[in-house]
Design an enzyme around this catalytic site. Structure first.
Site, PDB file in Angstrom:
ATOM      1  N   GLU A   1      -5.086  -8.542  -0.553  1.00  0.00           N
ATOM      2  CA  GLU A   1      -5.928  -8.209   0.593  1.00  0.00           C
ATOM      3  C   GLU A   1      -7.347  -8.019   0.079  1.00  0.00           C
ATOM      4  O   GLU A   1      -7.576  -7.233  -0.839  1.00  0.00           O
ATOM      5  CB  GLU A   1      -5.460  -6.931   1.314  1.00  0.00           C
ATOM      6  CG  GLU A   1      -4.152  -7.083   2.067  1.00  0.00           C
ATOM      7  CD  GLU A   1      -3.804  -5.848   2.892  1.00  0.00           C
ATOM      8  OE1 GLU A   1      -4.738  -5.129   3.331  1.00  0.00           O
ATOM      9  OE2 GLU A   1      -2.603  -5.599   3.094  1.00  0.00           O
ATOM     10  N   GLU A  17       0.829  -1.207   0.000  1.00  0.00           N
ATOM     11  CA  GLU A  17       0.000   0.000   0.000  1.00  0.00           C
ATOM     12  C   GLU A  17       0.866   1.261   0.000  1.00  0.00           C
ATOM     13  O   GLU A  17       0.685   2.175   0.813  1.00  0.00           O
ATOM     14  CB  GLU A  17      -0.972  -0.006   1.188  1.00  0.00           C
ATOM     15  CG  GLU A  17      -2.028  -1.084   1.070  1.00  0.00           C
ATOM     16  CD  GLU A  17      -3.143  -0.987   2.108  1.00  0.00           C
ATOM     17  OE1 GLU A  17      -3.119  -0.059   2.943  1.00  0.00           O
ATOM     18  OE2 GLU A  17      -4.045  -1.838   2.078  1.00  0.00           O
TER      19      GLU A  17
END
Length: 518
Positions: A327, A205
């Site tokens: 995810e 991320e």
């Protein structure tokens, strides 16, 4: 003049007679008749076991108190892992496990977690509660846990606060057979044999908690870090670049454009996006409207897979770069009292969660040719978890059983489905085949309407079939520490005749049909 009957009308009539004979009548719900055609002779892609992957972060009580108890706990095995959790995960057959984050990964320094436990430094977890970790769970412990449950390890490397040298040394420490200072250090720490870790994420991320970077800034760092990650011994690392948040095509396009402009000889092996299905209620208090909104997100997830893969194909037409969703899962509102007692992002898991898990897995199965790995977040206690623990208790969630019901798809070839209803809350389905075995997984996301499903199978004759069903009439129902087996799979009626499978799905249910073909 003789009367002719179309194959469709004949199949529908046959299904109606099957339902009259075999469908349950104990459920008090209206039922709709729907049709999904299975083209058993039209393959669409191999369903890699890694599409059923999992994720364990140093977050709340996922690791400490969940999976890891330490060697002095009476609930732990000889290695310090929660004995019951290891047994359940081994039974589930976790194919790959991602660690140590998540946001935690970009503030994790691997050397903190090796060597004698008493000498390991205590660090503050700045992302998840500012609590202090003693680093008793590190690289060796994670590898031992993966081996205990039969999972392939996937490490997320630190780009946000780390250095190329740190990541490079971690790879050597894990994978170099013997003779280097790092390999000898691994041996002195109890592991003379290399770990042979294949999957390496270069950051996490990085558009957010991993550094708040632009796609161009991250691409520069990716190239720098990746330059120093080499094969050590006989293990070729599979390098995974940080992709977008949900279906952010702009991020992906800018990253790939920057990669193209740099003329990098070796592109990433994988490109990962994250896709969460947020919710507006706490887990046990969903309204119908908010449940529908959350479950409708899986249609957007499928669109994201299609569009992200199509964009990558413009730069990588041979598909040498795999697409991952490392995810994903439902992210509900938290209950503050539960977080205080059971850890950050502790989330109860309901039949709604299980239907969501099945819908996500069906997306991956239908788009198996476009994906190489998917990792649900997370394994224990946190978000969309498989297991929940509290002190001496460890229970399986409804989502655990949704994954269990989908497991027969692994390593089979997905086949094409055809349905006239493509609305976001239509029956979710996926089918796969290997030789004379056909697997069909189904999810009914409607809370008040059952479905009488007719599934004509093209290209094969169905000899027999069995089915298992996961269901509860209350979409807020959950397995609890006091009632751990409230929602479990049970045998369910299914009928076959010639090329037709007929099954009734109650509201909020997940089913798997195993059929034998002629």
């Amino acid at each position: 003049m003789p009367t002719t009957v179309s194959r469709r009308r004949f199949a529908a009539g046959a299904a109606a007679s099957f339902f009259a004979l075999t469908a349950r009548r104990s459920y008090g719900y209206p039922a709709e008749t729907r049709r999904i055609a299975i083209h058993a002779d039209v393959a669409t892609g191999l369903i890699r076991p890694e599409l059923h992957g999992h994720f364990a972060e140093h977050l709340g009580s996922c690791i400490y108190g969940g999976l890891w108890l330490g060697k002095n706990s009476p609930l732990a095995d000889a290695n310090g892992f929660r004995r019951q959790a290891i047994q359940y995960l081994k039974e589930l057959g976790v194919p790959v496990l991602r660690w140590p984050g998540g946001c935690f990964a970009d503030d994790y320094h691997w050397r903190d977690g090796i060597g004698p436990v008493a000498r390991r430094p205590k660090r503050v977890n700045i992302w998840w509660g500012n609590y202090t970790e003693d680093n008793s769970f590190g690289t060796h412990e994670f590898i031992a846990m993966c081996r205990a449950i039969g999972a392939e390890p996937y490490f997320a490397g630190n780009v946000g606060s780390g250095s190329p040298k740190e990541l490079r040394d971690w790879v050597e420490y894990c994978n170099y057979p013997a003779g280097s200072t790092l390999a000898d250090e691994r041996a002195s720490n109890g592991s003379p044999e290399p770990f042979r870790v294949r999957y390496w994420g270069v950051g996490n991320e990085n558009w957010g908690c991993g550094g708040t970077m632009t796609a161009e800034e991250y691409c520069t760092l990716y190239r720098q870090f990746a330059t120093f990650v080499r094969p050590f011994g006989d293990t070729q690392p599979y390098l995974i670049a940080c992709g977008p948040n949900s279906n952010d095509l702009d991020w992906s396009r800018r990253f790939m454009h920057s990669m193209e402009a740099a003329k990098l000889r070796r592109r990433p092996d994988g490109f990962s996006m994250h896709f969460y299905s947020g919710g507006k209620n706490t887990p046990l208090a969903y309204t119908v409207e908010n449940m529908r909104e959350q479950l409708s997100s899986f249609a957007r997830m499928e669109q994201a897979v299609l569009q992200q893969r199509a964009l990558l194909d413009t730069y990588d037409p041979d598909r040498k770069m795999g697409l991952l969703i490392d995810e994903w899962g439902v992210w509900d509102r938290m209950v503050p009292e539960e977080e205080k007692r059971l850890g950050r992002l502790f989330q109860q898991n309901t039949i709604r969660s299980a239907v969501a898990a099945a819908m996500g897995l069906n997306v991956f199965h239908r788009q198996a040719d476009k994906l190489v790995m998917c990792n649900i977040a997370q394994t224990v206690n946190v978000l969309h978890a498989m297991l929940l623990t509290d002190r001496d208790k460890c229970i399986r969630t409804p989502s655990y059983y949704a994954f269990q019901l989908a497991a027969p798809h692994r390593s089979k070839t997905a086949v094409r489905l055809e349905s006239p209803d493509n609305s976001p809350l239509a029956v979710s389905a996926a089918a796969s085949r290997q030789n004379n075995e056909l697997v069909l997984t189904l999810a009914n996301p409607k809370h008040d309407v059952g479905v009488k499903l007719e599934c004509p199978v093209g290209g094969a004759r169905v000899v027999s079939a069995t089915a298992r069903l996961l269901h509860h009439e209350d979409f807020n129902a959950a397995n609890t520490f006091d009632a751990p087996d409230r929602i479990v799979p049970r045998e369910h009626p299914v009928s076959v005749s010639g090329s037709l499978i007929a099954i009734e799905l109650p509201p909020m249910s997940v089913a798997t049909v195993l059929a034998r073909l002629a």
